[in-house]
Design a protein around this motif. Structure first.
Motif, mmCIF file in Angstrom:
data_model
loop_
_atom_site.group_PDB
_atom_site.id
_atom_site.type_symbol
_atom_site.label_atom_id
_atom_site.label_comp_id
_atom_site.label_asym_id
_atom_site.label_seq_id
_atom_site.Cartn_x
_atom_site.Cartn_y
_atom_site.Cartn_z
ATOM 1 N N LEU A 84 0.833 -1.211 0.000
ATOM 2 C CA LEU A 84 0.000 0.000 0.000
ATOM 3 C C LEU A 84 0.862 1.254 0.000
ATOM 4 O O LEU A 84 0.534 2.251 -0.657
ATOM 5 C CB LEU A 84 -0.920 -0.005 1.225
ATOM 6 N N ALA A 85 1.973 1.212 0.731
ATOM 7 C CA ALA A 85 2.895 2.349 0.740
ATOM 8 C C ALA A 85 3.451 2.600 -0.648
ATOM 9 O O ALA A 85 3.537 3.754 -1.118
ATOM 10 C CB ALA A 85 4.021 2.092 1.732
ATOM 11 N N GLU A 86 3.821 1.528 -1.341
ATOM 12 C CA GLU A 86 4.384 1.665 -2.698
ATOM 13 C C GLU A 86 3.358 2.268 -3.650
ATOM 14 O O GLU A 86 3.686 3.131 -4.476
ATOM 15 C CB GLU A 86 4.844 0.299 -3.209
ATOM 16 N N PHE A 87 2.104 1.845 -3.524
ATOM 17 C CA PHE A 87 1.042 2.382 -4.384
ATOM 18 C C PHE A 87 0.913 3.896 -4.196
ATOM 19 O O PHE A 87 0.836 4.655 -5.162
ATOM 20 C CB PHE A 87 -0.285 1.695 -4.049
ATOM 21 N N ASP A 88 0.880 4.343 -2.900
ATOM 22 C CA ASP A 88 0.726 5.776 -2.624
ATOM 23 C C ASP A 88 1.928 6.582 -3.111
ATOM 24 O O ASP A 88 1.781 7.676 -3.683
ATOM 25 C CB ASP A 88 0.529 5.999 -1.120
ATOM 26 N N ILE A 89 3.145 6.051 -2.909
ATOM 27 C CA ILE A 89 4.346 6.787 -3.327
ATOM 28 C C ILE A 89 4.410 6.901 -4.841
ATOM 29 O O ILE A 89 4.718 7.969 -5.397
ATOM 30 C CB ILE A 89 5.610 6.111 -2.762
ATOM 31 N N LYS A 90 4.120 5.838 -5.549
ATOM 32 C CA LYS A 90 4.164 5.886 -7.021
ATOM 33 C C LYS A 90 3.127 6.869 -7.560
ATOM 34 O O LYS A 90 3.383 7.604 -8.518
ATOM 35 C CB LYS A 90 3.924 4.494 -7.595
ATOM 36 N N LYS A 91 1.946 6.883 -6.911
ATOM 37 C CA LYS A 91 0.920 7.831 -7.350
ATOM 38 C C LYS A 91 1.369 9.264 -7.087
ATOM 39 O O LYS A 91 1.171 10.164 -7.928
ATOM 40 C CB LYS A 91 -0.393 7.548 -6.617
ATOM 41 N N ALA A 92 1.992 9.500 -5.928
ATOM 42 C CA ALA A 92 2.486 10.842 -5.605
ATOM 43 C C ALA A 92 3.559 11.279 -6.593
ATOM 44 O O ALA A 92 3.599 12.449 -7.024
ATOM 45 C CB ALA A 92 3.033 10.862 -4.181
ATOM 46 N N LEU A 93 4.443 10.353 -7.014
ATOM 47 C CA LEU A 93 5.508 10.691 -7.980
ATOM 48 C C LEU A 93 4.950 10.922 -9.382
ATOM 49 O O LEU A 93 5.515 11.704 -10.162
ATOM 50 C CB LEU A 93 6.559 9.583 -8.001
ATOM 51 N N GLU A 94 3.853 10.274 -9.715
ATOM 52 C CA GLU A 94 3.198 10.560 -10.996
ATOM 53 C C GLU A 94 2.694 11.996 -11.023
ATOM 54 O O GLU A 94 2.766 12.678 -12.048
ATOM 55 C CB GLU A 94 2.016 9.600 -11.202
ATOM 56 N N ILE A 95 2.188 12.439 -9.880
ATOM 57 C CA ILE A 95 1.637 13.803 -9.801
ATOM 58 C C ILE A 95 2.765 14.834 -9.705
ATOM 59 O O ILE A 95 2.721 15.895 -10.347
ATOM 60 C CB ILE A 95 0.707 13.917 -8.571
#
Length: 567
Positions: free
Chosen positions: A507-518
């Motif tokens: 779940l942490a990886e999902f949130d971080i990758k989404k934040a880096l996309e933004i």
């Protein structure tokens, strides 16, 4: 009819069980019966004709000691017994099998002063045998019964160890708890009437959980109301057991395995409240306050107090009726123990507050106006709440006031966060967010303002929760923000931090990758991504080691089994 005539007839025990006990009709329904009306009680044929209504609504319970007058007749009118004729009421314990089943069932529906005629079938009277010579076999009987009074008798431990008979009912409904300090008066006797112990006229004071004289005293006290007077019938296990008790001072000896009879009165008690869960701050109420309102966070309170050490040395006095001491709740203007205790008080309440060192001045000796408080000192504050003015509640605010107040609380939270006071900052942010949580009645501009406040306060509160290592709450707060702004990088970043700490690495990886996309260049998120990768490597190593050890044990077991087969 003599007491012995009302012994239970020779009825099969199973039948006795089925027919006895509280009627299906019940006291509440009986209360609706009109004078002159006859109704059936239960399913065994007992009928009740109400001759005269009673007082109030209460009816006796099983175990209560009831006093009645009665006349018993056969169906043809032949009288076989009457307490009226003897001029002496009959007393027995209800529901204990001391009388026929029809009485246990019927009298349980009566109110004080009520008079009724019970038509009682043989199954609920003397059965097939009757009670010769007065009562023939299989007789249906009529009993004209007047319920004079009853005394409540309770098996307070549910094991027959202590029966409590109420002589004088107490006031209100409250009863003492284990931490409370009670004042009781009692006289304890042996069954032959020998007095073994008695208190002075003004009673004795003790803490309920500490007990006094014998276990029955504190056990009974917890069931009593202020001013209640009772008689206790105490079995040895709640007295002095198999050992008995030697004579002590003015008290006589109690032989081993000896029941006691105790006349007892609960004169008064002082409520002792545990202000903190760890029992480090205790409050004993010396004078009850008025009303029901208590100060909340942000309330301006006016008090007077005297502070002492355990040896009685006074080290501080503050305030008076004419010139009270004033402070604001939850603003660290007084020691934490006093702050928390005053927040639980009512207007006019006076209390003795015991404060452990952790909630007082801690490990540092502190000089006060009347003396020095030593390091690690437990403190006593005798404090009276003279008045208080609460912060305005949200339901009393209009929309502009809510927005203004929420903004103020947010700024107070920011100040506290910068000072490292994360727990207090969290409470400010939480209060601000709640003020604008429901904004359906706001206009468009006000909704925009409330959204900004909700996002900011929940994000800042999440930062507090991370500092306080309350990771589950941090996750909840960030999720609230993402419901309002799904692309909020800070919310994704802080939720990822919390997920890493709770080992939810996917779940942490999902949130971080989404934040880096933004926001691909966000330095904090990129650093957190490195932290995550390191945690994943460590986790994989642990997993590999765990499974490696597991496979090694399996191979070893298989090798042993093979050797056994070869042998």
């Amino acid at each position: 009819m003599a007491d012995k005539d009302f012994d239970m007839p020779d009825v099969d025990e199973a039948e006795e069980e089925e027919l006895g006990g509280e009627s299906e009709f019940g006291a509440a329904a009986a209360g609706l019966q009109k004078e002159g009306e006859e109704r059936e009680i239960g399913k065994a044929g007992l009928k009740k004709l109400l001759v005269r209504s009673g007082e109030g609504w209460e009816t006796p319970d099983s175990g209560d000691e009831v006093q009645v007058h009665y006349t018993g007749t056969l169906l043809d009118g032949t009288k076989f017994d009457s307490s009226f004729d003897r001029g002496e009421p009959f007393t027995f314990k209800l529901g204990q099998g001391q009388v026929i089943k029809g009485w246990d069932e019927g009298i349980s529906t009566m109110k004080k002063g009520e008079r009724a005629i019970f038509t009682t079938p043989p199954e609920l009277a003397y059965g097939d045998a009757g009670a010769p010579p007065s009562i023939p076999p299989k007789s249906t009987l009529k009993f004209d019964v007047e319920l004079i009074s009853w005394a409540s008798v309770k098996d307070i431990c549910k094991d027959g160890g202590i029966y409590k008979k109420i002589i004088t009912p107490g006031e209100k409904w409250e009863t003492p708890k284990d931490p409370d300090e009670v004042t009781v008066k009692f006289e304890a006797r042996l069954e032959d009437g020998t007095v073994v112990s008695s208190t002075p006229e003004d009673g004795v004071e003790f803490c309920v959980k500490d007990g006094y004289f014998c276990p029955a005293i504190s056990t009974a006290a917890k069931t009593m109301k202020k001013g209640e007077k009772v008689i206790l019938n105490v079995k040895p296990q709640y007295g002095f057991g198999k050992q008995g008790r030697e004579a002590q001072g003015n008290d006589s000896a109690v032989p081993p395995d000896t029941p006691l009879v105790i006349d007892m009165e609960l004169i008064s008690w002082k409520t002792v409240a545990e202000i903190t869960d760890n029992k480090k701050v205790l409050k004993k109420i010396l004078k009850e306050g008025e009303g029901y309102e208590k100060p909340n966070d942000g309330t301006v309170v006016k008090i007077k107090y005297e502070a002492r050490l355990l040896d009685g040395t006074t080290f501080e006095r503050k305030g008076s009726d004419e010139d009270p001491f004033e402070f604001v709740i939850d603003e660290e203007q007084v020691i934490p123990g006093l702050d928390k205790a005053v927040a639980t008080m009512k207007m006019g309440e006076r209390a003795l507050v015991t404060v452990a060192p952790e909630y007082g001045f801690g490990e540092v000796a502190t000089e006060k106006e009347l003396g020095v408080v030593p390091a690690n000192a437990t403190l006593l504050y005798e404090v009276e709440l003279l008045s208080f003015v609460k912060e305005k509640e949200s339901w009393n605010m209009d929309t502009p006031e809510k927005l203004e107040f929420a903004t103020k609380k947010k700024e107070e939270g920011n100040t506290l966060f910068k000072l490292g006071k994360f727990a207090r900052a969290s409470k400010k942010y939480e209060k601000a967010a709640k003020l604008v949580e429901y904004d359906s009645s706001f206009d468009e501009d006000q909704k925009k303002q409330s959204k900004v406040l909700k996002v900011t306060c929940n994000l800042n509160n999440a930062a507090c929760k991370l500092k306080l290592k309350d990771y589950k709450e941090a996750i909840k707060l960030c999720s609230k923000v993402l419901e309002l702004e799904s692309q909020n990088v800070k919310a994704l970043y802080r939720r990822a931090q919390a997920y890493i700490e709770t080992a939810d690495l996917d779940l942490a990886e999902f949130d971080i990758k989404k934040a880096l996309e933004i926001d691909p260049q966000n330095r904090e998120v990129r650093l957190e991504f490195k932290t995550l990768k390191q945690r994943q490597i460590e986790y994989n190593k642990k997993e590999a080691k765990l499974y490696g050890n597991m496979f090694a044990r399996v191979n070893k077991l298989e090798s042993v089994d093979t050797k056994k087969i070869e042998a």
